[in-house]
Motif scaffolding. Sequence first.
Motif, PDB file in Angstrom:
ATOM      1  N   ALA A   1      -8.503  33.007 -20.235  1.00 20.55           N
ATOM      2  CA  ALA A   1      -7.016  32.703 -19.994  1.00 20.55           C
ATOM      3  C   ALA A   1      -6.594  32.947 -18.537  1.00 20.55           C
ATOM      4  O   ALA A   1      -5.896  32.297 -17.841  1.00 20.55           O
ATOM      5  N   TYR A   2      -6.836  34.220 -18.434  1.00 20.21           N
ATOM      6  CA  TYR A   2      -6.402  34.743 -17.022  1.00 20.21           C
ATOM      7  C   TYR A   2      -7.066  33.915 -16.008  1.00 20.21           C
ATOM      8  O   TYR A   2      -6.226  33.754 -14.802  1.00 20.21           O
ATOM      9  N   LEU A   3      -8.219  33.786 -15.922  1.00 24.90           N
ATOM     10  CA  LEU A   3      -8.914  33.182 -14.680  1.00 24.90           C
ATOM     11  C   LEU A   3      -8.792  31.668 -14.581  1.00 24.90           C
ATOM     12  O   LEU A   3      -9.466  31.122 -13.882  1.00 24.90           O
ATOM     13  N   ARG A   4      -8.291  31.119 -15.553  1.00 22.50           N
ATOM     14  CA  ARG A   4      -7.757  29.677 -15.587  1.00 22.50           C
ATOM     15  C   ARG A   4      -6.840  29.508 -14.619  1.00 22.50           C
ATOM     16  O   ARG A   4      -6.590  28.438 -14.061  1.00 22.50           O
ATOM     17  N   ASP A   5      -5.748  30.466 -14.567  1.00 23.43           N
ATOM     18  CA  ASP A   5      -4.645  30.459 -13.473  1.00 23.43           C
ATOM     19  C   ASP A   5      -5.121  30.115 -12.143  1.00 23.43           C
ATOM     20  O   ASP A   5      -5.782  30.847 -11.479  1.00 23.43           O
ATOM     21  N   PRO A   6      -4.685  29.140 -11.541  1.00 25.41           N
ATOM     22  CA  PRO A   6      -5.153  28.890 -10.138  1.00 25.41           C
ATOM     23  C   PRO A   6      -4.666  30.117  -9.102  1.00 25.41           C
ATOM     24  O   PRO A   6      -5.477  30.245  -8.170  1.00 25.41           O
ATOM     25  N   GLY A   7      -3.499  30.621  -9.440  1.00 31.12           N
ATOM     26  CA  GLY A   7      -2.863  31.567  -8.400  1.00 31.12           C
ATOM     27  C   GLY A   7      -4.013  32.971  -8.600  1.00 31.12           C
ATOM     28  O   GLY A   7      -4.186  33.436  -7.520  1.00 31.12           O
ATOM     29  N   VAL A   8      -4.250  33.050  -9.749  1.00 35.28           N
ATOM     30  CA  VAL A   8      -5.168  34.306  -9.983  1.00 35.28           C
ATOM     31  C   VAL A   8      -6.409  34.068  -9.318  1.00 35.28           C
ATOM     32  O   VAL A   8      -6.979  34.938  -8.779  1.00 35.28           O
ATOM     33  N   ARG A   9      -7.118  32.813  -9.588  1.00 36.92           N
ATOM     34  CA  ARG A   9      -8.470  32.629  -8.871  1.00 36.92           C
ATOM     35  C   ARG A   9      -8.157  32.803  -7.574  1.00 36.92           C
ATOM     36  O   ARG A   9      -9.327  33.203  -6.955  1.00 36.92           O
ATOM     37  N   ALA A  10      -7.275  32.317  -6.826  1.00 31.71           N
ATOM     38  CA  ALA A  10      -7.182  32.325  -5.628  1.00 31.71           C
ATOM     39  C   ALA A  10      -7.049  33.787  -4.993  1.00 31.71           C
ATOM     40  O   ALA A  10      -7.870  34.049  -3.953  1.00 31.71           O
ATOM     41  N   ARG A  11      -6.193  34.629  -5.826  1.00 27.58           N
ATOM     42  CA  ARG A  11      -6.180  36.137  -5.302  1.00 27.58           C
ATOM     43  C   ARG A  11      -7.547  36.635  -5.631  1.00 27.58           C
ATOM     44  O   ARG A  11      -8.174  37.430  -4.636  1.00 27.58           O
ATOM     45  N   VAL A  12      -7.962  36.604  -6.637  1.00 27.47           N
ATOM     46  CA  VAL A  12      -9.526  37.183  -7.032  1.00 27.47           C
ATOM     47  C   VAL A  12     -10.577  36.665  -5.789  1.00 27.47           C
ATOM     48  O   VAL A  12     -11.339  37.533  -5.483  1.00 27.47           O
ATOM     49  N   GLY A  13     -10.455  35.479  -5.572  1.00 35.41           N
ATOM     50  CA  GLY A  13     -11.341  34.936  -4.704  1.00 35.41           C
ATOM     51  C   GLY A  13     -11.307  35.202  -3.018  1.00 35.41           C
ATOM     52  O   GLY A  13     -12.419  35.310  -2.401  1.00 35.41           O
ATOM     53  N   GLU A  14     -10.184  35.724  -2.867  1.00 36.28           N
ATOM     54  CA  GLU A  14      -9.943  36.227  -1.350  1.00 36.28           C
ATOM     55  C   GLU A  14     -10.239  37.569  -1.513  1.00 36.28           C
ATOM     56  O   GLU A  14     -10.440  38.014  -0.176  1.00 36.28           O
ATOM     57  N   GLY A  15     -10.433  38.364  -2.482  1.00 35.69           N
ATOM     58  CA  GLY A  15     -11.130  39.717  -2.353  1.00 35.69           C
ATOM     59  C   GLY A  15     -12.383  39.942  -1.397  1.00 35.69           C
ATOM     60  O   GLY A  15     -13.208  39.073  -1.566  1.00 35.69           O
ATOM     61  N   SER A  16     -12.195  41.048  -0.708  1.00 35.44           N
ATOM     62  CA  SER A  16     -13.400  41.172   0.075  1.00 35.44           C
ATOM     63  C   SER A  16     -13.489  42.548   0.712  1.00 35.44           C
ATOM     64  O   SER A  16     -12.606  43.357   0.668  1.00 35.44           O
TER      65      SER A  16
END
Lengths: 152, 495
Positions: A137-152
């Motif tokens: 449910a959490y990682l279906r949210d586009p905003g959350v995905r974008a923020r997690v994907g930005e992590g580095s």
Amino acid sequence: MLRELITDSLREVSTRVHRAAIAATAPSGWTATERAWSEALFAALLPAEGRLPGLATLDLDAFWVRYAEVAPPMLRFGLRASVDLLALSPPFVLGVPHTVLGLDAAAREALLDQALRSRVFLLRQLATTVKLVGLMAYLRDPGVRARVGEGS
Amino acid sequence: MISLDGRDVRVPLELSSDVVVVGSGPAGAMVARTLARRGIGVLVVEEGPFVTPAEMPADSFSAMASLYRDMGASLMLGAPPMPFVQGRVVGGTSVVNGAISWRLPEDVHREWVAADPALSDALPYRELDALFDEIEADLGIHPTEAEIAGPNNLLLAKGAEILGLEHRPISRNVRGCRGLGRCLQGCPEGNKTSMDRSYLPDAVRHGARIVCNVEVTRVVHEQGRAVGVEGVTPSGARVRIRASRAVVLAASAVQSPVLLIRSGLQQGPVGRGFSAHPGAAVAGRFREPVRLWEGATQGHEVIGLRKERLKFEALGYDMTLVAARTKGVGASLVRDLEDLAHFANWGVAVRARAEGVVRAGPKRAIVTYSLEREDLRTTARGVKVLCEMMLAAGAEAVFPGIYGWPERVTERTALADLPAPSDPNAYTMAVTHMFGTCRMGSRPADAVVGTDFQHHAIEGLYVADSSVFPTNTGVNPQTSILALAAMCARHVAAR
């Protein structure tokens, strides 16, 4: 013990009223008490922290509608049983006479954490089911995905 | 490409064809294409929907909801209980797999022939080899290029190299892959030559018809001969399809035996002899970003321990499944999510010795399958090697995922004395490759289909999928399934 459980039940009634005003937090067909348990567990699973929002703050309507359409019976039963049993497990897992609604945020997190690490296989599976569905449910949210994907 | 969508059918319907093929995955697609090219009328029936590349979802939940059977949560009953993963979409599991392509190993073929010498003539390796050449050319199968591999794959190569284990880029059925890391959710650019992008369109060009969203419920047989199938649409409308020449089951090693059983065809060991490749995965945290949701989903493999029944692969999941591999909850889980770009994930597939049973439940297949003690030891050995490779490649910490072992390991020496738990439930595993439930063989008492792929008791009924494999293969089976299905189609064409 009885007084604590009655207190929890009263808290559930007020929670039910509150829930009616916000987005769906559990699959349709669940009782108001189960929905309150579900929200408590999912909020403890993924609280607002750092730059990520809490799961409880996301609009999950679309997720639960789709879940109801496609989840196989065993998963639907498994999630409901997981939420119900975990919500009632604090006396056995934490040694405190409460349902999950009677716990503060830290204790709810401890409940999930200890269930995940339990030597009892069933308990580990219950917590894993809640964690997996919560993450879906959490990682279906586009905003959350974008923020997690930005992590580095 | 679709002739008929079952969602549009609300009244009983009758169709007919020379051959009806049940299932549109690799086996069904190859049979359809081979027969259509010979001018034979073919109708392929698929239970799932047709999904275009543009409709392929990015997140795990949406992908599982639209492309996988039971949301990827079909569960085997046994110890440990394991989910088994199957595509339920036009193109079958080829739409959602890692595009890994392996020829059937010659040593596995030798095992098959040793168990039943009749297979030497029925499945000559030279003929299989020629088919592998054709399939590899058709599907553009080639080793994963380093430029699109991404760190998750390159780190596996590094770890294996340091440990001295044989490794190589995975040969995949892709053309123009840009390393989007989306194989398991269906390629959004259509660059995987899955069946919906390769053999099925070719079959349609040669006259085949595809019906989607129709679940076949029964094989119709009269006086010892298959004459068609019956199915149902999502709205409940009955569909009856007559086949003048043959019915070919290509619905997988779980669904094909169930169809036979539901059709009253209990001949031979149908549903028994189920074998598989259970898999476990290990996550590791690296100092440098890995971003394993980018790069080839599965672009590198370690094959040096195949004789020990172990095969290792980089496993680029969507971030949902990577996150599920982390250990914590609450604030700890959120910190891991913020750090998720630094996690690598690799898997080990075990050529398990265990055998299980597939039965027909009231609505679903029931699979019972428990690993043997030796399989558990092999799994623990595989997980240990994965951890060692990750640490050798520079991981700061690895997360073995076996209950009873440390949750987090930072030194290879900490792995040395860890015993393989004897409790199956200490292992978290899943199954992707399944075999053997309609086994091929010359003796009707020991096999469901003969060496011509035809059912021992029912004329004109064939099984073309990995159900017919006498054993599991120890390697990814798609190319072997395609080759055997091509052989099956030749027998059907010769009727």
